[in-house]
Design a protein around this motif. Structure first.
Motif, PDB file in Angstrom:
ATOM      1  N   GLU A  60       2.114 -86.923  23.311  1.00  0.00           N
ATOM      2  CA  GLU A  60       3.528 -87.237  23.498  1.00  0.00           C
ATOM      3  C   GLU A  60       4.206 -87.550  22.166  1.00  0.00           C
ATOM      4  O   GLU A  60       5.365 -87.213  21.955  1.00  0.00           O
ATOM      5  CB  GLU A  60       3.686 -88.413  24.459  1.00  0.00           C
ATOM      6  N   ALA A  61       3.478 -88.193  21.245  1.00  0.00           N
ATOM      7  CA  ALA A  61       4.044 -88.488  19.928  1.00  0.00           C
ATOM      8  C   ALA A  61       4.353 -87.197  19.175  1.00  0.00           C
ATOM      9  O   ALA A  61       5.399 -87.085  18.513  1.00  0.00           O
ATOM     10  CB  ALA A  61       3.092 -89.358  19.122  1.00  0.00           C
ATOM     11  N   ILE A  62       3.465 -86.215  19.263  1.00  0.00           N
ATOM     12  CA  ILE A  62       3.726 -84.926  18.612  1.00  0.00           C
ATOM     13  C   ILE A  62       4.905 -84.228  19.262  1.00  0.00           C
ATOM     14  O   ILE A  62       5.744 -83.618  18.588  1.00  0.00           O
ATOM     15  CB  ILE A  62       2.472 -84.036  18.642  1.00  0.00           C
ATOM     16  N   ASN A  63       5.015 -84.317  20.584  1.00  0.00           N
ATOM     17  CA  ASN A  63       6.179 -83.751  21.264  1.00  0.00           C
ATOM     18  C   ASN A  63       7.470 -84.364  20.734  1.00  0.00           C
ATOM     19  O   ASN A  63       8.469 -83.663  20.492  1.00  0.00           O
ATOM     20  CB  ASN A  63       6.085 -83.994  22.772  1.00  0.00           C
ATOM     21  N   ASP A  64       7.470 -85.686  20.555  1.00  0.00           N
ATOM     22  CA  ASP A  64       8.656 -86.369  20.046  1.00  0.00           C
ATOM     23  C   ASP A  64       8.966 -85.945  18.611  1.00  0.00           C
ATOM     24  O   ASP A  64      10.139 -85.827  18.224  1.00  0.00           O
ATOM     25  CB  ASP A  64       8.471 -87.885  20.108  1.00  0.00           C
ATOM     26  N   LYS A  65       7.937 -85.726  17.815  1.00  0.00           N
ATOM     27  CA  LYS A  65       8.153 -85.264  16.441  1.00  0.00           C
ATOM     28  C   LYS A  65       8.785 -83.865  16.438  1.00  0.00           C
ATOM     29  O   LYS A  65       9.617 -83.551  15.570  1.00  0.00           O
ATOM     30  CB  LYS A  65       6.836 -85.263  15.664  1.00  0.00           C
ATOM     31  N   PHE A  66       8.376 -83.033  17.373  1.00  0.00           N
ATOM     32  CA  PHE A  66       8.998 -81.709  17.496  1.00  0.00           C
ATOM     33  C   PHE A  66      10.507 -81.860  17.653  1.00  0.00           C
ATOM     34  O   PHE A  66      11.289 -81.154  17.021  1.00  0.00           O
ATOM     35  CB  PHE A  66       8.408 -80.959  18.691  1.00  0.00           C
ATOM     36  N   ASP A  67      10.921 -82.774  18.501  1.00  0.00           N
ATOM     37  CA  ASP A  67      12.348 -82.992  18.720  1.00  0.00           C
ATOM     38  C   ASP A  67      13.013 -83.583  17.476  1.00  0.00           C
ATOM     39  O   ASP A  67      14.088 -83.137  17.069  1.00  0.00           O
ATOM     40  CB  ASP A  67      12.559 -83.935  19.908  1.00  0.00           C
ATOM     41  N   PHE A  68      12.377 -84.572  16.872  1.00  0.00           N
ATOM     42  CA  PHE A  68      12.981 -85.255  15.725  1.00  0.00           C
ATOM     43  C   PHE A  68      13.203 -84.297  14.562  1.00  0.00           C
ATOM     44  O   PHE A  68      14.263 -84.308  13.925  1.00  0.00           O
ATOM     45  CB  PHE A  68      12.088 -86.418  15.277  1.00  0.00           C
ATOM     46  N   TYR A  69      12.218 -83.469  14.267  1.00  0.00           N
ATOM     47  CA  TYR A  69      12.315 -82.546  13.133  1.00  0.00           C
ATOM     48  C   TYR A  69      12.932 -81.200  13.522  1.00  0.00           C
ATOM     49  O   TYR A  69      13.032 -80.315  12.681  1.00  0.00           O
ATOM     50  CB  TYR A  69      10.931 -82.314  12.522  1.00  0.00           C
ATOM     51  N   GLU A  70      13.317 -81.055  14.785  1.00  0.00           N
ATOM     52  CA  GLU A  70      13.917 -79.814  15.301  1.00  0.00           C
ATOM     53  C   GLU A  70      13.020 -78.611  15.023  1.00  0.00           C
ATOM     54  O   GLU A  70      13.472 -77.524  14.686  1.00  0.00           O
ATOM     55  CB  GLU A  70      15.308 -79.605  14.699  1.00  0.00           C
ATOM     56  N   LEU A  71      11.740 -78.813  15.200  1.00  0.00           N
ATOM     57  CA  LEU A  71      10.775 -77.753  14.936  1.00  0.00           C
ATOM     58  C   LEU A  71      10.794 -76.662  15.990  1.00  0.00           C
ATOM     59  O   LEU A  71      10.341 -75.540  15.740  1.00  0.00           O
ATOM     60  CB  LEU A  71       9.363 -78.347  14.838  1.00  0.00           C
TER      61      LEU A  71
END
Length: 331
Positions: free
Chosen positions: A174-185
């Motif tokens: 879930e943390a990696i999922n959130d990073k995807f959103d934060f960095y707009e990856l």
């Protein structure tokens, strides 16, 4: 994250079967340890089990399941001992169970670990010996990935890159999922969820052997970070408020602790005293994991090898007579 963990419990609870009288408040014959699905926890399980069996005369058993299921098993008393609780990966749940008195932490196993998104060093630096030119020479941060989707091409969607997430069901997913959103990856990358740790290893090994681009979640200590030259992509220094809001920093410092069910304090007090002294490091743990990788050894075989190599360390956790019994069992 807490919601994710409890949601997984229902799907995973079948792996937690009743093991003797592990949840009773009286004495026990069999000590049940948790296997949440990665190699290092099992190395520590077998080190502890060797000492529990040969030094203190207990039988041991290991119960496998997801993080959610095994933490629930610990809370319920179906599991007695958890040798690697990665506290900040499951902070809300860990704090909730601790504050409720459902688990008791005895010691810090190790605290010098890293986790996040890694790439092979040759992606940034090249490898002249293998004839590999730098694939992404200016890649330093997770956010920089957006400039290099073609280096990490998704074989199923060549218009985008692919980032390998943590295995499905792991708390850190879930943390990696959130990073995807934060960095707009998600604009240039697909977020790929592997089925297991071994699936990540297989994919990394294939790419590494071919000198191809690869980026994905991993952590240390592991046999993989010992074997391969990997670079952890940078993020902003950890800030609690930012982390809680968006996961837009590096992972928080992570004490990896040994926790037990509270009844265990009375069920096996001499083992509790031993576990209170149990302390290693990422480097020490990685030695056993590298031995596994290099020799095709099991976690149990690696644990025995590690104990033979580091007798001075683990014997210091024990009374002299108990330590000698365990030493004799390794001959």
């Amino acid at each position: 994250m807490k919601k994710l963990l409890f949601a997984l419990i229902t799907a995973s609870v079948l792996v937690l079967t009743a093991c003797g009288d592990a949840s009773s408040e009286g004495e026990i014959d069999t000590i049940v340890l948790a296997d949440a699905g990665w190699d290092s926890i099992n190395v520590h399980n077998y080190i502890a089990a060797q000492i529990m069996e040969e030094g203190y005369g207990y039988d041991t058993d290991i119960t496998s399941g997801s993080t959610a299921a095994t933490m629930q098993g610990l809370s319920d008393g179906d599991i007695n001992v958890y040798m690697e609780v990665w506290t900040d990966n499951i902070r809300d749940l860990y704090e909730e169970l601790t504050e409720a008195g459902d688990i008791e932490t005895l010691s810090v196993n190790f605290d010098d670990n890293d986790q996040g998104l890694y790439v092979p060093a040759y992606v940034i630096e090249g490898d002249p010996e293998k004839g590999i030119d730098p694939l992404a020479p200016d890649l330093q941060t997770v956010e920089d990935l957006k400039d290099y989707p073609e280096v990490f091409q998704d074989p199923e969607d060549p218009e985008k890159g692919r980032i390998i997430n943590a295995p499905s069901g792991w708390a850190v997913e879930e943390a990696i999922n959130d990073k995807f959103d934060f960095y707009e990856l998600d604009e240039t990358f697909n977020n790929f969820s592997p089925g297991s740790d071994s699936a990540i290893i297989t994919d990394l090994a294939r790419a590494y052997e071919a000198g191809e681009g690869w980026v994905g979640y991993y952590w240390s200590p592991t046999a993989i970070t010992a074997k391969y030259d990997l670079v952890l992509l940078e993020e902003a220094p950890y800030d609690e408020a930012t982390w809680e809001e968006s996961r837009g920093t590096e992972f928080p410092p992570n004490d990896v602790v040994i926790s037990v069910h509270p009844d265990f304090l009375e069920q096996a007090p001499e083992v509790v005293e031993f576990l209170e002294q149990y302390e290693t490091s990422s480097a020490l743990t990685e030695e056993a994991l590298e031995y596994m990788e290099d020799n095709g050894a099991s976690a149990e075989e690696a644990a025995i090898w590690w104990m033979q190599e580091h007798e001075d360390i683990w014997t210091a956790w024990l009374p002299e007579d108990i330590a000698q019994d365990v030493v004799d069992s390794l001959e």
